[in-house]
Write a protein that holds these residues in place. Structure first.
Motif, PDB file in Angstrom:
ATOM      1  N   GLN A   1     -12.708   8.640  90.791  1.00  0.00           N
ATOM      2  CA  GLN A   1     -13.943   7.887  90.953  1.00  0.00           C
ATOM      3  C   GLN A   1     -13.666   6.420  90.621  1.00  0.00           C
ATOM      4  O   GLN A   1     -12.897   6.106  89.715  1.00  0.00           O
ATOM      5  CB  GLN A   1     -15.037   8.443  90.051  1.00  0.00           C
ATOM      6  N   VAL A   2     -14.269   5.537  91.356  1.00  0.00           N
ATOM      7  CA  VAL A   2     -14.003   4.109  91.194  1.00  0.00           C
ATOM      8  C   VAL A   2     -14.210   3.677  89.746  1.00  0.00           C
ATOM      9  O   VAL A   2     -13.422   2.898  89.196  1.00  0.00           O
ATOM     10  CB  VAL A   2     -14.889   3.291  92.153  1.00  0.00           C
ATOM     11  N   ARG A   3     -15.229   4.202  89.087  1.00  0.00           N
ATOM     12  CA  ARG A   3     -15.510   3.791  87.706  1.00  0.00           C
ATOM     13  C   ARG A   3     -14.418   4.247  86.735  1.00  0.00           C
ATOM     14  O   ARG A   3     -14.336   3.737  85.616  1.00  0.00           O
ATOM     15  CB  ARG A   3     -16.865   4.364  87.262  1.00  0.00           C
ATOM     16  N   LEU A   4     -13.575   5.188  87.159  1.00  0.00           N
ATOM     17  CA  LEU A   4     -12.536   5.718  86.276  1.00  0.00           C
ATOM     18  C   LEU A   4     -11.149   5.150  86.579  1.00  0.00           C
ATOM     19  O   LEU A   4     -10.165   5.608  85.996  1.00  0.00           O
ATOM     20  CB  LEU A   4     -12.500   7.249  86.378  1.00  0.00           C
ATOM     21  N   ILE A   5     -11.075   4.170  87.455  1.00  0.00           N
ATOM     22  CA  ILE A   5      -9.770   3.564  87.748  1.00  0.00           C
ATOM     23  C   ILE A   5      -9.081   3.070  86.477  1.00  0.00           C
ATOM     24  O   ILE A   5      -7.879   3.324  86.286  1.00  0.00           O
ATOM     25  CB  ILE A   5      -9.920   2.423  88.775  1.00  0.00           C
ATOM     26  N   PRO A   6      -9.774   2.382  85.546  1.00  0.00           N
ATOM     27  CA  PRO A   6      -9.097   1.927  84.321  1.00  0.00           C
ATOM     28  C   PRO A   6      -8.499   3.066  83.504  1.00  0.00           C
ATOM     29  O   PRO A   6      -7.434   2.904  82.896  1.00  0.00           O
ATOM     30  CB  PRO A   6     -10.209   1.201  83.551  1.00  0.00           C
ATOM     31  N   PHE A   7      -9.156   4.225  83.480  1.00  0.00           N
ATOM     32  CA  PHE A   7      -8.627   5.384  82.752  1.00  0.00           C
ATOM     33  C   PHE A   7      -7.291   5.818  83.338  1.00  0.00           C
ATOM     34  O   PHE A   7      -6.301   6.011  82.606  1.00  0.00           O
ATOM     35  CB  PHE A   7      -9.637   6.531  82.819  1.00  0.00           C
ATOM     36  N   TRP A   8      -7.229   5.947  84.657  1.00  0.00           N
ATOM     37  CA  TRP A   8      -5.995   6.376  85.307  1.00  0.00           C
ATOM     38  C   TRP A   8      -4.888   5.336  85.132  1.00  0.00           C
ATOM     39  O   TRP A   8      -3.731   5.682  84.914  1.00  0.00           O
ATOM     40  CB  TRP A   8      -6.256   6.616  86.803  1.00  0.00           C
ATOM     41  N   GLU A   9      -5.252   4.072  85.199  1.00  0.00           N
ATOM     42  CA  GLU A   9      -4.246   3.028  85.052  1.00  0.00           C
ATOM     43  C   GLU A   9      -3.711   2.963  83.624  1.00  0.00           C
ATOM     44  O   GLU A   9      -2.495   2.817  83.412  1.00  0.00           O
ATOM     45  CB  GLU A   9      -4.856   1.676  85.440  1.00  0.00           C
ATOM     46  N   GLN A  10      -4.596   3.083  82.638  1.00  0.00           N
ATOM     47  CA  GLN A  10      -4.177   2.929  81.246  1.00  0.00           C
ATOM     48  C   GLN A  10      -3.319   4.083  80.761  1.00  0.00           C
ATOM     49  O   GLN A  10      -2.281   3.871  80.124  1.00  0.00           O
ATOM     50  CB  GLN A  10      -5.401   2.787  80.335  1.00  0.00           C
ATOM     51  N   TYR A  11      -3.735   5.302  81.055  1.00  0.00           N
ATOM     52  CA  TYR A  11      -3.075   6.449  80.451  1.00  0.00           C
ATOM     53  C   TYR A  11      -1.986   7.076  81.317  1.00  0.00           C
ATOM     54  O   TYR A  11      -1.131   7.805  80.802  1.00  0.00           O
ATOM     55  CB  TYR A  11      -4.110   7.516  80.079  1.00  0.00           C
ATOM     56  N   PHE A  12      -2.000   6.806  82.616  1.00  0.00           N
ATOM     57  CA  PHE A  12      -1.009   7.442  83.495  1.00  0.00           C
ATOM     58  C   PHE A  12      -0.247   6.443  84.345  1.00  0.00           C
ATOM     59  O   PHE A  12       0.517   6.834  85.213  1.00  0.00           O
ATOM     60  CB  PHE A  12      -1.699   8.475  84.387  1.00  0.00           C
ATOM     61  N   ASN A  13      -0.474   5.156  84.088  1.00  0.00           N
ATOM     62  CA  ASN A  13       0.206   4.113  84.862  1.00  0.00           C
ATOM     63  C   ASN A  13       0.016   4.352  86.355  1.00  0.00           C
ATOM     64  O   ASN A  13       0.932   4.136  87.166  1.00  0.00           O
ATOM     65  CB  ASN A  13       1.694   4.058  84.506  1.00  0.00           C
ATOM     66  N   ALA A  14      -1.155   4.840  86.707  1.00  0.00           N
ATOM     67  CA  ALA A  14      -1.446   5.165  88.103  1.00  0.00           C
ATOM     68  C   ALA A  14      -1.710   3.884  88.891  1.00  0.00           C
ATOM     69  O   ALA A  14      -2.077   2.848  88.336  1.00  0.00           O
ATOM     70  CB  ALA A  14      -2.652   6.096  88.190  1.00  0.00           C
ATOM     71  N   ARG A  15      -1.527   3.978  90.181  1.00  0.00           N
ATOM     72  CA  ARG A  15      -1.810   2.852  91.065  1.00  0.00           C
ATOM     73  C   ARG A  15      -2.741   3.313  92.188  1.00  0.00           C
ATOM     74  O   ARG A  15      -2.654   4.446  92.667  1.00  0.00           O
ATOM     75  CB  ARG A  15      -0.525   2.297  91.656  1.00  0.00           C
ATOM     76  N   VAL A  16      -3.630   2.421  92.565  1.00  0.00           N
ATOM     77  CA  VAL A  16      -4.470   2.673  93.729  1.00  0.00           C
ATOM     78  C   VAL A  16      -3.612   2.488  94.970  1.00  0.00           C
ATOM     79  O   VAL A  16      -2.886   1.492  95.087  1.00  0.00           O
ATOM     80  CB  VAL A  16      -5.669   1.711  93.762  1.00  0.00           C
ATOM     81  N   ARG A  17      -3.654   3.447  95.870  1.00  0.00           N
ATOM     82  CA  ARG A  17      -2.826   3.350  97.069  1.00  0.00           C
ATOM     83  C   ARG A  17      -3.223   2.144  97.905  1.00  0.00           C
ATOM     84  O   ARG A  17      -4.392   1.969  98.259  1.00  0.00           O
ATOM     85  CB  ARG A  17      -2.958   4.618  97.918  1.00  0.00           C
ATOM     86  N   GLY A  18      -2.231   1.317  98.204  1.00  0.00           N
ATOM     87  CA  GLY A  18      -2.485   0.138  99.004  1.00  0.00           C
ATOM     88  C   GLY A  18      -2.723   0.469 100.462  1.00  0.00           C
ATOM     89  O   GLY A  18      -2.180   1.448 100.989  1.00  0.00           O
ATOM     90  N   GLY A  19      -3.542  -0.328 101.118  1.00  0.00           N
ATOM     91  CA  GLY A  19      -3.785  -0.151 102.542  1.00  0.00           C
ATOM     92  C   GLY A  19      -4.644   1.048 102.887  1.00  0.00           C
ATOM     93  O   GLY A  19      -4.717   1.445 104.055  1.00  0.00           O
ATOM     94  N   ARG A  20      -5.266   1.638 101.878  1.00  0.00           N
ATOM     95  CA  ARG A  20      -6.120   2.806 102.118  1.00  0.00           C
ATOM     96  C   ARG A  20      -7.544   2.474 101.677  1.00  0.00           C
ATOM     97  O   ARG A  20      -7.766   1.914 100.610  1.00  0.00           O
ATOM     98  CB  ARG A  20      -5.605   4.007 101.321  1.00  0.00           C
TER      99      ARG A  20
END
Length: 210
Positions: A129-148
């Motif tokens: 969920q868009v509101r949870l992007i910071p959670f994924w980035e902080q704890y899992f070093n996740a990235r939002v897929r570019g160009g999608r």
């Protein structure tokens, strides 16, 4: 599975429950599956008013693994992993409202990541969920897929988040011991029932062709 995961102290959310009382396991029996589904019903259908047909979408028994989180025997969280050729997809992450104050959600997703890594997956996809992007980035070093583009389903907005996996040295591969591959999902380091059966002498030997 071992739920006693560790993270750097500075990244840990404040814990409000005794983590030693929490276990995370791979669902292998009908009662365990029912407990996972009960948690999902409470969270998604009860809290988010998700329609039944949207929550139970036909993917629960098609190439899926379910994780169940329990605290002192009570089911409090669940998660589904679906396995594709070169990536694992984490979805249906659900933790009951009264257990969200500590690290429960974090522990659950980390357990899924470690299971995927053990199965030699190097990419783990999540629809966050868009509101949870910071959670994924902080704890899992996740990235939002570019160009999608972002997308919407069941009344929420999402983006594709990718977590890079780091398979351990003993990850499951084609070269793994055949007896290891016969063991239950997630229990590859434990002696299984077929390991014990191998102690019996073979009585149905194939005939070698001449």
């Amino acid at each position: 599975m071992n739920a006693n995961v560790s993270m750097p102290q500075e990244t840990r959310p404040k814990a409000e429950v005794d983590e030693a009382a929490i276990e995370i396991l791979v669902c292998r029996t009908l009662p365990e599956i029912m407990q996972a589904m009960a948690v999902r019903s409470l969270v998604y259908m009860g809290e988010q008013a998700c329609p039944y047909d949207e929550e139970y979408d036909g993917n629960d028994f098609a190439g899926s693994t379910h994780l169940l989180m329990r605290r002192e025997g009570e089911p409090i969280g669940a998660l589904r992993i679906r396995w594709f050729a070169d990536f694992a997809k984490v979805e249906r992450v659900a933790v009951r409202r009264e257990h969200r104050g500590g690290r429960a959600t974090l522990m659950l997703i980390l357990a899924a990541k470690r299971l995927a890594e053990k199965k030699n997956y190097r990419q783990i996809l999540g629809h966050g969920q868009v509101r949870l992007i910071p959670f994924w980035e902080q704890y899992f070093n996740a990235r939002v897929r570019g160009g999608r583009k972002g997308f919407v389903f069941s009344d929420h907005d999402y983006v594709e988040m990718v977590v890079e996996g780091a398979p351990p040295a003993d990850a499951i591969t084609l070269e793994s011991d055949p007896m290891v591959l016969l063991r239950p999902e997630g229990a590859w380091d434990e002696t299984g029932v077929l390991d014990r059966s191998a102690r019996r002498p073979a009585t149905n030997l194939g005939q070698q062709s001449r």
